[in-house]
Design a protein around this motif. Structure first.
Motif, PDB file in Angstrom:
ATOM      1  N   MET A  61       0.813  -1.221   0.000  1.00 16.52           N
ATOM      2  CA  MET A  61       0.000   0.000   0.000  1.00 16.52           C
ATOM      3  C   MET A  61       0.849   1.274   0.000  1.00 16.52           C
ATOM      4  SD  MET A  61      -2.973  -1.125   2.707  1.00 16.52           S
ATOM      5  CE  MET A  61      -4.024  -2.556   2.411  1.00 16.52           C
ATOM      6  N   VAL A  62       2.063   1.168   0.511  1.00 20.07           N
ATOM      7  CA  VAL A  62       2.942   2.348   0.546  1.00 20.07           C
ATOM      8  C   VAL A  62       4.182   2.163  -0.311  1.00 20.07           C
ATOM      9  CG1 VAL A  62       2.168   2.955   2.864  1.00 20.07           C
ATOM     10  CG2 VAL A  62       4.180   1.513   2.597  1.00 20.07           C
ATOM     11  N   GLY A  63       4.368   0.964  -0.825  1.00 21.91           N
ATOM     12  CA  GLY A  63       5.581   0.659  -1.568  1.00 21.91           C
ATOM     13  C   GLY A  63       5.743   1.474  -2.836  1.00 21.91           C
ATOM     14  N   GLY A  64       4.645   1.687  -3.569  1.00 19.17           N
ATOM     15  CA  GLY A  64       4.726   2.460  -4.808  1.00 19.17           C
ATOM     16  C   GLY A  64       5.205   3.877  -4.559  1.00 19.17           C
ATOM     17  N   TRP A  65       4.641   4.511  -3.541  1.00 20.01           N
ATOM     18  CA  TRP A  65       5.073   5.860  -3.186  1.00 20.01           C
ATOM     19  C   TRP A  65       6.543   5.866  -2.803  1.00 20.01           C
ATOM     20  CZ3 TRP A  65       7.142   7.626   1.391  1.00 20.01           C
ATOM     21  CH2 TRP A  65       7.283   9.024   1.507  1.00 20.01           C
ATOM     22  N   LEU A  66       6.945   4.895  -1.991  1.00 24.02           N
ATOM     23  CA  LEU A  66       8.328   4.840  -1.524  1.00 24.02           C
ATOM     24  C   LEU A  66       9.298   4.652  -2.688  1.00 24.02           C
ATOM     25  CD1 LEU A  66      10.325   4.652   0.880  1.00 24.02           C
ATOM     26  CD2 LEU A  66       9.918   2.181   0.866  1.00 24.02           C
ATOM     27  N   ILE A  67       8.981   3.737  -3.593  1.00 26.27           N
ATOM     28  CA  ILE A  67       9.876   3.427  -4.716  1.00 26.27           C
ATOM     29  C   ILE A  67       9.971   4.598  -5.685  1.00 26.27           C
ATOM     30  CG2 ILE A  67      10.193   1.920  -6.720  1.00 26.27           C
ATOM     31  CD1 ILE A  67       8.906  -0.314  -5.029  1.00 26.27           C
ATOM     32  N   ASP A  68       8.824   5.212  -6.002  1.00 26.78           N
ATOM     33  CA  ASP A  68       8.828   6.301  -6.980  1.00 26.78           C
ATOM     34  C   ASP A  68       9.386   7.601  -6.405  1.00 26.78           C
ATOM     35  OD1 ASP A  68       7.845   4.841  -9.083  1.00 26.78           O
ATOM     36  OD2 ASP A  68       5.750   5.325  -8.694  1.00 26.78           O
ATOM     37  N   ARG A  69       9.186   7.835  -5.118  1.00 29.41           N
ATOM     38  CA  ARG A  69       9.603   9.101  -4.533  1.00 29.41           C
ATOM     39  C   ARG A  69      10.995   9.049  -3.910  1.00 29.41           C
ATOM     40  NH1 ARG A  69       5.598  12.781  -3.335  1.00 29.41           N
ATOM     41  NH2 ARG A  69       7.377  14.095  -2.786  1.00 29.41           N
ATOM     42  N   SER A 114      11.036  -7.082  -3.218  1.00 24.50           N
ATOM     43  CA  SER A 114      10.694  -7.738  -4.487  1.00 24.50           C
ATOM     44  C   SER A 114      10.339  -6.717  -5.557  1.00 24.50           C
ATOM     45  CB  SER A 114       9.537  -8.716  -4.277  1.00 24.50           C
ATOM     46  OG  SER A 114       8.353  -8.042  -3.887  1.00 24.50           O
ATOM     47  N   MET A 115       9.567  -5.702  -5.180  1.00 26.05           N
ATOM     48  CA  MET A 115       9.197  -4.682  -6.155  1.00 26.05           C
ATOM     49  C   MET A 115      10.405  -3.864  -6.586  1.00 26.05           C
ATOM     50  SD  MET A 115       5.477  -3.279  -4.865  1.00 26.05           S
ATOM     51  CE  MET A 115       6.049  -2.729  -3.257  1.00 26.05           C
ATOM     52  N   SER A 116      11.194  -3.435  -5.616  1.00 23.60           N
ATOM     53  CA  SER A 116      12.343  -2.571  -5.905  1.00 23.60           C
ATOM     54  C   SER A 116      13.367  -3.265  -6.790  1.00 23.60           C
ATOM     55  CB  SER A 116      13.014  -2.135  -4.599  1.00 23.60           C
ATOM     56  OG  SER A 116      12.106  -1.509  -3.735  1.00 23.60           O
ATOM     57  N   ARG A 232      -6.189   0.741 -18.512  1.00 24.72           N
ATOM     58  CA  ARG A 232      -7.126  -0.211 -17.907  1.00 24.72           C
ATOM     59  C   ARG A 232      -6.805  -1.653 -18.318  1.00 24.72           C
ATOM     60  NH1 ARG A 232     -13.197   1.469 -18.709  1.00 24.72           N
ATOM     61  NH2 ARG A 232     -12.291   3.320 -17.719  1.00 24.72           N
ATOM     62  N   THR A 233      -6.506  -1.834 -19.592  1.00 27.15           N
ATOM     63  CA  THR A 233      -6.168  -3.182 -20.072  1.00 27.15           C
ATOM     64  C   THR A 233      -4.885  -3.682 -19.424  1.00 27.15           C
ATOM     65  OG1 THR A 233      -7.224  -2.734 -22.199  1.00 27.15           O
ATOM     66  CG2 THR A 233      -5.665  -4.565 -22.116  1.00 27.15           C
ATOM     67  N   ARG A 234      -3.905  -2.806 -19.312  1.00 31.71           N
ATOM     68  CA  ARG A 234      -2.645  -3.201 -18.688  1.00 31.71           C
ATOM     69  C   ARG A 234      -2.866  -3.619 -17.236  1.00 31.71           C
ATOM     70  NH1 ARG A 234       1.841   1.077 -21.009  1.00 31.71           N
ATOM     71  NH2 ARG A 234       0.562   2.052 -22.612  1.00 31.71           N
ATOM     72  N   THR A 235      -3.707  -2.869 -16.528  1.00 29.94           N
ATOM     73  CA  THR A 235      -3.979  -3.181 -15.135  1.00 29.94           C
ATOM     74  C   THR A 235      -4.682  -4.521 -14.995  1.00 29.94           C
ATOM     75  OG1 THR A 235      -4.144  -0.821 -14.628  1.00 29.94           O
ATOM     76  CG2 THR A 235      -5.076  -2.349 -13.021  1.00 29.94           C
ATOM     77  N   VAL A 236      -5.624  -4.798 -15.891  1.00 27.65           N
ATOM     78  CA  VAL A 236      -6.323  -6.088 -15.859  1.00 27.65           C
ATOM     79  C   VAL A 236      -5.346  -7.229 -16.111  1.00 27.65           C
ATOM     80  CG1 VAL A 236      -8.023  -7.512 -17.065  1.00 27.65           C
ATOM     81  CG2 VAL A 236      -8.576  -5.162 -16.455  1.00 27.65           C
ATOM     82  N   ILE A 237      -4.431  -7.042 -17.060  1.00 22.83           N
ATOM     83  CA  ILE A 237      -3.423  -8.078 -17.335  1.00 22.83           C
ATOM     84  C   ILE A 237      -2.569  -8.328 -16.094  1.00 22.83           C
ATOM     85  CG2 ILE A 237      -1.329  -8.608 -18.644  1.00 22.83           C
ATOM     86  CD1 ILE A 237      -2.569  -7.111 -21.005  1.00 22.83           C
ATOM     87  N   GLY A 238      -2.096  -7.238 -15.465  1.00 23.59           N
ATOM     88  CA  GLY A 238      -1.270  -7.385 -14.275  1.00 23.59           C
ATOM     89  C   GLY A 238      -2.012  -8.050 -13.132  1.00 23.59           C
ATOM     90  N   ALA A 414       3.194  -1.745  -7.100  1.00 19.58           N
ATOM     91  CA  ALA A 414       2.674  -1.799  -5.738  1.00 19.58           C
ATOM     92  C   ALA A 414       1.196  -2.180  -5.720  1.00 19.58           C
ATOM     93  CB  ALA A 414       2.875  -0.449  -5.057  1.00 19.58           C
ATOM     94  N   PHE A 415       0.414  -1.616  -6.641  1.00 21.28           N
ATOM     95  CA  PHE A 415      -1.029  -1.882  -6.673  1.00 21.28           C
ATOM     96  C   PHE A 415      -1.308  -3.344  -6.990  1.00 21.28           C
ATOM     97  CE2 PHE A 415      -5.058  -2.116  -9.011  1.00 21.28           C
ATOM     98  CZ  PHE A 415      -5.918  -1.627  -8.050  1.00 21.28           C
ATOM     99  N   THR A 416      -0.694  -3.849  -8.062  1.00 21.35           N
ATOM    100  CA  THR A 416      -0.920  -5.251  -8.428  1.00 21.35           C
ATOM    101  C   THR A 416      -0.325  -6.187  -7.379  1.00 21.35           C
ATOM    102  OG1 THR A 416       1.081  -5.189  -9.814  1.00 21.35           O
ATOM    103  CG2 THR A 416      -1.021  -4.796 -10.902  1.00 21.35           C
ATOM    104  N   ASN A 417       0.798  -5.780  -6.791  1.00 25.51           N
ATOM    105  CA  ASN A 417       1.415  -6.593  -5.758  1.00 25.51           C
ATOM    106  C   ASN A 417       0.551  -6.681  -4.507  1.00 25.51           C
ATOM    107  OD1 ASN A 417       3.598  -8.266  -5.359  1.00 25.51           O
ATOM    108  ND2 ASN A 417       4.838  -6.726  -4.354  1.00 25.51           N
ATOM    109  N   CYS A 418      -0.216  -5.622  -4.252  1.00 25.11           N
ATOM    110  CA  CYS A 418      -1.130  -5.634  -3.113  1.00 25.11           C
ATOM    111  C   CYS A 418      -2.158  -6.755  -3.280  1.00 25.11           C
ATOM    112  CB  CYS A 418      -1.833  -4.283  -2.989  1.00 25.11           C
ATOM    113  SG  CYS A 418      -3.005  -4.187  -1.606  1.00 25.11           S
ATOM    114  N   PHE A 419      -2.718  -6.879  -4.484  1.00 21.14           N
ATOM    115  CA  PHE A 419      -3.674  -7.953  -4.748  1.00 21.14           C
ATOM    116  C   PHE A 419      -2.980  -9.309  -4.723  1.00 21.14           C
ATOM    117  CE2 PHE A 419      -6.216  -4.427  -6.089  1.00 21.14           C
ATOM    118  CZ  PHE A 419      -7.526  -4.850  -5.908  1.00 21.14           C
ATOM    119  N   ASN A 420      -1.734  -9.341  -5.156  1.00 20.48           N
ATOM    120  CA  ASN A 420      -0.967 -10.579  -5.123  1.00 20.48           C
ATOM    121  C   ASN A 420      -0.828 -11.097  -3.691  1.00 20.48           C
ATOM    122  OD1 ASN A 420       1.058 -12.597  -6.124  1.00 20.48           O
ATOM    123  ND2 ASN A 420       2.455 -11.338  -4.917  1.00 20.48           N
ATOM    124  N   TRP A 421      -0.430 -10.213  -2.787  1.00 23.20           N
ATOM    125  CA  TRP A 421      -0.243 -10.634  -1.408  1.00 23.20           C
ATOM    126  C   TRP A 421      -1.566 -10.896  -0.706  1.00 23.20           C
ATOM    127  CZ3 TRP A 421       4.149 -12.493   0.024  1.00 23.20           C
ATOM    128  CH2 TRP A 421       5.331 -12.025  -0.537  1.00 23.20           C
TER     129      TRP A 421
END
Length: 510
Positions: A61-69, A114-116, A232-238, A414-421
């Motif tokens: 939930m916070v990983g995307g912000w941390l990695i990008d910022r 894993s994301m980084s 949207r399509t990319r997000t569905v694939i992920g 981070a978003f797709t990984n959230c659903f993964n976990w």
């Protein structure tokens, strides 16, 4: 891989995978010791296993912000420190609560790592090396799992061996921590890009040390659902790849491997753990093959073939385990087993001590019958693990690092990984309870059906990204759309036509 400026980042990523895999696999052998030491119920065992996953969900939930910022290097460094702290807590645990806290900390760190690591490497290498280098992370994961299973086996007879199992992760983490310190510093969100040899001419003139500074502050997770650039399509694939890989039951094969083997007839703890080591060997071999084939065979063929083999293997396991003790006994029930008045709550080891256990059908399982079915189940488990390690294991992370634009890549991961976990958490936390209701055979049969559905999903939605630069993949996905009803009809009509069948027959004969 011969370029000096690629070796260190790849080594950092591979070490991250090694730590990740070790932390994933070590609970398999430690769980039965923890159950005996702390007298854990089924729910408490599931909680210890799943605490790692809850930490990972929170981190996503916070990983995307941390990695990008804050940058990829800083994120990897933070994950190392958290794993060190969590491993120390686990090693010195004296209560169920400390076990949960330690696993939460490790899970949070693993998700960030894993994301980084995957994003870091995918942005640092040219397209013709990206498949190999990104899948090296997954190779590290499989070697880590094998190492964990080997440590489980070596410490299976040690007094409080679980403390050493958890503590050994500190050594691996320190090795990555040293390598991270050597990496060049990042300023803000500066990300180094090495241009692809196969990219457009206007990028071919840029040197390997050129750098691109992106403004990530104006992007949010909501951009993943917009129509613009076909996000949207990319997000569905992920999301599809993440959810399918979890709901095929792979987490349970890792976390509960020893428990599963005991439940189907492996007579003692050491033999069940040794069978788990065999699974680890298969994962390493299969991932090594996928690593070499990712840039040659392509992502789609490996995923589709992997899902198909998984579907067959999982359904066969369901059929072969229909008379297992997990199907014959409600081991999580508070009611004692009719053949034992001293049954330890939720302990599969005690189930295996009962001789001539009678199934619901009234048949006694003989050692001969158990012997051949054990062998077939072990072969099927190895096939499933190998197929996952060729397909979903490395390819999911590789594709996720390719299909999203650079300015949104951290948040998308981070978003797709959230659903993964979250899916991993659901599957793992409910495993013992689900098999208590529908049996081990029914559970694996459902996993097999989901694997078959995954193959269909990949066939119709996932584009091939092999050998393409990140910019070219982005351009292709901007113009891609979902298959419509008429697209499916035309595909089936074309394949049923006599001309298509004659062409397929002639191609197969060549």
């Amino acid at each position: 891989m011969g370029c000096p400026h690629l070796v260190l980042p790849t080594a950092v990523s591979t070490l991250g995978g090694l730590v990740f895999g070790y932390e994933l696999g070590i609970i398999s052998g430690a769980l039965l010791q923890l159950q005996a030491h702390f007298h854990l119920t089924c729910v408490q065992q599931e909680a210890v296993v799943s605490a790692l996953l809850i930490g990972a969900v929170l981190a996503s939930m916070v990983g995307g912000w941390l990695i990008d910022r804050r940058g990829r290097r800083t994120s990897i460094l933070l994950s190392n420190l958290l794993i060190l702290g969590g491993s120390l807590i686990l090693s010195f645990s004296n209560s169920f609560l400390m076990l949960v806290v330690g696993r939460l900390s490790v899970g949070f760190a693993m998700c960030i790592s894993s994301m980084s690591c995957c994003i870091f490497v995918s942005e640092m290498v040219p397209s013709h090396r990206r498949g190999l280098t990104v899948t090296l992370y997954e190779a590290g994961v499989t070697v880590g799992i094998l190492l964990a299973y080997a440590v489980n086996y070596m410490l299976s007879g040690a007094l409080e061996g679980w403390r050493y199992m958890f503590g050994f992760a500190i050594v691996l983490c320190l090795a990555q921590l040293v390598s991270v310190w050597v990496l060049p510093s990042e300023n803000g969100v500066l990300v180094q890009h090495i241009p692809d040899n196969q990219s457009h001419s206007d990028r071919a003139e840029e040197g390997p040390s050129s750098q691109v500074l992106k403004d990530h502050t104006r992007f949010t997770v909501l951009h993943l659902f917009q129509r613009k650039d076909n996000m949207r399509t990319r997000t569905v694939i992920g999301l599809g790849l993440m959810l399918f890989q979890q709901f095929t039951g792979q987490p349970n094969v890792l976390f509960y491997a020893s428990t599963i083997f005991q439940s189907v007839g492996f007579r003692n703890y050491a033999s069940a753990v040794l069978a788990s080591v065999g699974l680890g060997v298969i994962k390493v071999v299969a991932t090594s093959g996928a690593m070499l084939c990712a840039d040659k065979a392509g992502r789609r063929p490996l995923l589709i073939s992997g899902c198909s083999v998984m579907a067959v293997g999982l359904i066969l396991i369901g059929f072969l385990s229909r008379n297992s003790l997990f199907d014959a006994t409600r081991h999580c029930s508070s009611e004692p087993h009719p053949n034992s008045t001293t049954l330890v709550h939720g302990n599969p080891m005690e189930l295996m001590k009962m001789s001539n256990c009678t199934t619901d059908a009234g048949r006694s399982d003989t050692p001969t019958a158990l012997g051949w079915s054990n062998g077939l189940i072990l072969i099927c488990m190895m096939s499933v693990v190998g197929a996952f390690s060729v397909g979903f294991g490395p390819m999911t992370w590789l594709i996720l690092s390719e299909i999203f634009p650079e300015e949104l890549r951290g948040r998308a991961f981070a978003f797709t990984n959230c659903f993964n976990w979250m899916a991993n958490l659901i599957v793992s936390f409910s495993f013992l309870s689900v098999i208590d209701v529908i049996g081990l055979s029914g559970t694996f049969f459902i996993y097999g059906v989901i694997a078959a559905a995954a193959a269909v999903f990949i066939h119709f939605l996932l584009p091939e990204t092999k050998g393409k630069s990140l910019q070219d993949i982005d351009q292709e996905l901007r113009e891609r759309r979902f298959p419509q009803k008429e697209d499916f009809c035309s595909i089936f009509q074309r394949r049923l036509s006599p001309d298509y069948q004659r062409l397929s027959w002639s191609n197969s004969s060549i």
